[in-house]
Design a protein around this motif. Sequence first.
Motif, PDB file in Angstrom:
ATOM      1  N   GLY A 109      36.102 -31.840  47.031  1.00 17.99           N
ATOM      2  CA  GLY A 109      34.949 -32.164  46.173  1.00 17.99           C
ATOM      3  C   GLY A 109      33.813 -32.626  47.058  1.00 17.99           C
ATOM      4  O   GLY A 109      33.588 -33.820  47.222  1.00 17.99           O
ATOM      5  N   VAL A 110      33.139 -31.669  47.680  1.00 19.74           N
ATOM      6  CA  VAL A 110      32.108 -32.032  48.661  1.00 19.74           C
ATOM      7  C   VAL A 110      30.718 -31.600  48.185  1.00 19.74           C
ATOM      8  O   VAL A 110      29.848 -31.304  48.986  1.00 19.74           O
ATOM      9  N   GLY A 111      30.536 -31.590  46.881  1.00 18.06           N
ATOM     10  CA  GLY A 111      29.222 -31.283  46.341  1.00 18.06           C
ATOM     11  C   GLY A 111      29.131 -29.874  45.782  1.00 18.06           C
ATOM     12  O   GLY A 111      30.090 -29.097  45.852  1.00 18.06           O
ATOM     13  N   VAL A 112      27.976 -29.612  45.178  1.00 17.27           N
ATOM     14  CA  VAL A 112      27.767 -28.309  44.533  1.00 17.27           C
ATOM     15  C   VAL A 112      26.419 -27.745  44.974  1.00 17.27           C
ATOM     16  O   VAL A 112      25.572 -28.472  45.498  1.00 17.27           O
ATOM     17  N   ARG A 113      26.256 -26.443  44.747  1.00 18.65           N
ATOM     18  CA  ARG A 113      24.959 -25.791  44.990  1.00 18.65           C
ATOM     19  C   ARG A 113      24.510 -25.149  43.699  1.00 18.65           C
ATOM     20  O   ARG A 113      25.318 -24.507  43.018  1.00 18.65           O
ATOM     21  N   PRO A 114      23.224 -25.278  43.363  1.00 14.39           N
ATOM     22  CA  PRO A 114      22.747 -24.644  42.121  1.00 14.39           C
ATOM     23  C   PRO A 114      22.936 -23.129  42.176  1.00 14.39           C
ATOM     24  O   PRO A 114      22.670 -22.518  43.216  1.00 14.39           O
TER      25      PRO A 114
ATOM     26  N   ALA B 293      17.448 -24.540  32.441  1.00 16.98           N
ATOM     27  CA  ALA B 293      17.900 -25.896  32.097  1.00 16.98           C
ATOM     28  C   ALA B 293      19.193 -26.208  32.831  1.00 16.98           C
ATOM     29  O   ALA B 293      19.956 -25.304  33.171  1.00 16.98           O
ATOM     30  N   GLY B 294      19.423 -27.494  33.051  1.00 14.53           N
ATOM     31  CA  GLY B 294      20.696 -27.940  33.621  1.00 14.53           C
ATOM     32  C   GLY B 294      20.651 -28.049  35.136  1.00 14.53           C
ATOM     33  O   GLY B 294      19.588 -28.231  35.742  1.00 14.53           O
ATOM     34  N   ASP B 295      21.825 -27.917  35.731  1.00 13.38           N
ATOM     35  CA  ASP B 295      21.962 -28.168  37.173  1.00 13.38           C
ATOM     36  C   ASP B 295      21.064 -27.284  38.037  1.00 13.38           C
ATOM     37  O   ASP B 295      20.799 -27.608  39.191  1.00 13.38           O
ATOM     38  N   ILE B 296      20.609 -26.153  37.512  1.00 11.87           N
ATOM     39  CA  ILE B 296      19.770 -25.272  38.348  1.00 11.87           C
ATOM     40  C   ILE B 296      18.301 -25.698  38.353  1.00 11.87           C
ATOM     41  O   ILE B 296      17.569 -25.322  39.257  1.00 11.87           O
ATOM     42  N   ALA B 297      17.857 -26.445  37.344  1.00 10.56           N
ATOM     43  CA  ALA B 297      16.413 -26.633  37.128  1.00 10.56           C
ATOM     44  C   ALA B 297      15.832 -27.756  37.981  1.00 10.56           C
ATOM     45  O   ALA B 297      16.377 -28.863  38.018  1.00 10.56           O
TER      46      ALA B 297
ATOM     47  N   ARG C  75      15.889 -32.366  40.787  1.00 11.03           N
ATOM     48  CA  ARG C  75      16.999 -31.572  40.236  1.00 11.03           C
ATOM     49  C   ARG C  75      18.190 -32.505  40.255  1.00 11.03           C
ATOM     50  O   ARG C  75      18.433 -33.166  41.274  1.00 11.03           O
ATOM     51  N   VAL C  76      18.894 -32.640  39.141  1.00 13.55           N
ATOM     52  CA  VAL C  76      20.047 -33.539  39.116  1.00 13.55           C
ATOM     53  C   VAL C  76      21.256 -32.786  38.578  1.00 13.55           C
ATOM     54  O   VAL C  76      21.120 -31.671  38.055  1.00 13.55           O
ATOM     55  N   GLU C  77      22.396 -33.395  38.722  1.00  9.96           N
ATOM     56  CA  GLU C  77      23.640 -32.781  38.223  1.00  9.96           C
ATOM     57  C   GLU C  77      24.281 -33.745  37.240  1.00  9.96           C
ATOM     58  O   GLU C  77      25.257 -34.411  37.558  1.00  9.96           O
TER      59      GLU C  77
ATOM     60  N   ALA D  14      12.812 -36.915  29.246  1.00 13.16           N
ATOM     61  CA  ALA D  14      13.953 -37.843  29.095  1.00 13.16           C
ATOM     62  C   ALA D  14      14.201 -38.553  30.426  1.00 13.16           C
ATOM     63  O   ALA D  14      14.052 -37.957  31.494  1.00 13.16           O
ATOM     64  N   VAL D  15      14.586 -39.808  30.334  1.00 14.22           N
ATOM     65  CA  VAL D  15      14.975 -40.557  31.531  1.00 14.22           C
ATOM     66  C   VAL D  15      16.356 -40.042  31.956  1.00 14.22           C
ATOM     67  O   VAL D  15      17.278 -40.021  31.147  1.00 14.22           O
ATOM     68  N   PRO D  16      16.515 -39.609  33.216  1.00 12.22           N
ATOM     69  CA  PRO D  16      17.834 -39.121  33.623  1.00 12.22           C
ATOM     70  C   PRO D  16      18.916 -40.194  33.427  1.00 12.22           C
ATOM     71  O   PRO D  16      18.668 -41.384  33.649  1.00 12.22           O
ATOM     72  N   PHE D  17      20.076 -39.740  32.982  1.00 10.39           N
ATOM     73  CA  PHE D  17      21.200 -40.675  32.757  1.00 10.39           C
ATOM     74  C   PHE D  17      22.493 -39.984  33.152  1.00 10.39           C
ATOM     75  O   PHE D  17      22.693 -38.810  32.855  1.00 10.39           O
ATOM     76  N   PHE D  18      23.363 -40.707  33.848  1.00  6.70           N
ATOM     77  CA  PHE D  18      24.731 -40.202  33.998  1.00  6.70           C
ATOM     78  C   PHE D  18      25.702 -41.367  34.002  1.00  6.70           C
ATOM     79  O   PHE D  18      25.314 -42.523  34.145  1.00  6.70           O
ATOM     80  N   TRP D  19      26.960 -41.012  33.804  1.00 13.06           N
ATOM     81  CA  TRP D  19      28.000 -42.031  33.890  1.00 13.06           C
ATOM     82  C   TRP D  19      29.137 -41.488  34.746  1.00 13.06           C
ATOM     83  O   TRP D  19      29.231 -40.280  34.974  1.00 13.06           O
ATOM     84  N   SER D  20      29.950 -42.392  35.237  1.00 16.26           N
ATOM     85  CA  SER D  20      31.125 -41.985  35.995  1.00 16.26           C
ATOM     86  C   SER D  20      32.228 -42.988  35.668  1.00 16.26           C
ATOM     87  O   SER D  20      31.963 -44.178  35.463  1.00 16.26           O
TER      88      SER D  20
END
Length: 514
Positions: free
Chosen positions: A362-367, A399-403, A415-417, A442-448
Amino acid sequence: MSEDAAKPSGPDLAAGIALDDIADGAMLQGHVNGEAVLLARRGQELFAVGALCTHYHGPLAEGLMVGDTVRCPWHHACFSLRTGEAVRAPAFDPLPRWRVQRQNDQVFVRDKQPASGPKPAPAEAERAAWPASVVIVGGGAAGFAAAELLRREGYDRPVTLLSADDAPPCDRPNLSKDYLAGTAKESWIPLKSPKFYEKRAIDLRLNARVAAIDPRNRRVTLADGKALDYGALLLATGADPVRLDLPGADASAVHYLRTLGDSRAIVAAAGTAKTALVIGASFIGLEVAASLRARKLDVHVVGPEARPLERVMGPELGDAVRRLHEKQGVVFHLGQTVTKIAGRMATLSGGTSLTADLIVIGVGVRPAIALAEAAGLATDKGLTVDEYLQTSAPGIYAAGDIARWPDPHSGERIRVEHWVVAERQGQTAARNILGRRERFDAVPFFWSQHYDMAISYVGHAARWDATKIEGSLADNDGTVTFLSAGRPLAVATIFRDRDSLAAEAEMEKHAAPG
Ligand SMILES: Cc1cc2nc3c(=O)[nH]c(=O)nc-3n(C[C@H](O)[C@H](O)[C@H](O)COP(=O)(O)OP(=O)(O)OC[C@H]3O[C@@H](n4cnc5c(N)ncnc54)[C@H](O)[C@@H]3O)c2cc1C
Ligand code: FES
């Protein structure tokens, strides 16, 4: 849903409460005929809606009321108190509503209201501007949310949802959490059943990879050679895991995690494995570590950073997360990378060799922007969109991880994931496809989630010059504010959900004007 959440608690609202018992701006959980009901007061107005969020049943009374909406404490869904509508993802289904009656200084919650029907048909002038059809490329968070919203808004022309996956849109965040840990049933994973798509005439096509876009003729071609014309196109192709280019990284013990199929494969391997190696101390790597510990595997984590999550969360939270994992038995090998994998054995840059039955990278993603690049759309480490999520080509949105979009909060193109951002962008793109010209602000939000600890993060801080820490991160009760020149850019919280919601609402007030 936990049984506790479903149990009626608080006062019987059908029997009535004194108006003075609910202050202006307050929310109170009670029950009516065995159902959990939230009573909310705004000035002289009173609203009664279902008390449990329709996403994962978060207790709305512990959330925040903003204007005539209520925000869920867990993953920040937003509902209209007037209509019950889920106005912002990650919830999609409305809350039930009840009629409220005031008699002198008493308030009674009376009969349940029928569910609101479809929205009134839009004016003919608005319909005339609608595209003849909408094609959505990508059956993930953003693609699903866009298709759902198009139908909710009354769009009645063809909607096609093309997905390269073999499974319908699924709850991707769960794939590294409860599902992987074995505490969520597989039936929780699809966002909706096949009936949902049928009923709304959403033409969901699985194993349907788009191979080319022809913006001039408004047509997409699938990998199997079939072509499809579109009136408007939404690109929501997400991101692909970065594959490690090192000797042995294709060994059968090695797994990546993006799709339901990937998660299933890890679950199957974990069934017989005793030891696991996670390469990457990122959010996904650590969530995988936690889930595999829940399955009683010995887990080692390798990562090049000095502290896990430090780049995003700062050193203090990074240390807190590390301590938590160590307490649960995870062994870290930080400041190191893996240089070679041979069968079940991995060699680390420090010279150590580790043997594992299961290796997860799990070393990251690419759009996933190759498709858009080949079609000549403007890109910049992501697909460039304007504030309306429109790409450089007319009629094509993303929209989403690519934008990569102009974020009015940080003032940067970002750009966020993040799951919720992807869904909300899908919703905004859908409205704009229908001609609404809605800015994505929208204010970016994530949880983990790690074991029982959930971290919520609002805002976006690529860099910061100071942090302010309140509470005690060591005791899983704290807030970290990331500041630049004294201005808060982002706020991370542990077990302080209302503070997270309040920070989000505050940031909304300070967005740069459109
Ligand atoms: C295991 C895991 C856990 C996560 N946990 C969290 C979390 O806790 N919190 C959080 O905020 N975020 C989390 N995320 C991130 C979140 O899931 C993503 O940000 C989100 O899914 C992005 O949505 P998307 O629609 O852009 O892409 P995706 O959901 O990835 O969907 C992309 C879709 O596009 C399809 N596709 C790609 N190329 C093509 C093509 N050429 N033709 C047709 N279809 C195509 C794919 O098959 C897929 O269906 C997690 C991600 C993973 C993998
Ligand atoms: S439970 Fe409410 S947003 Fe997830």
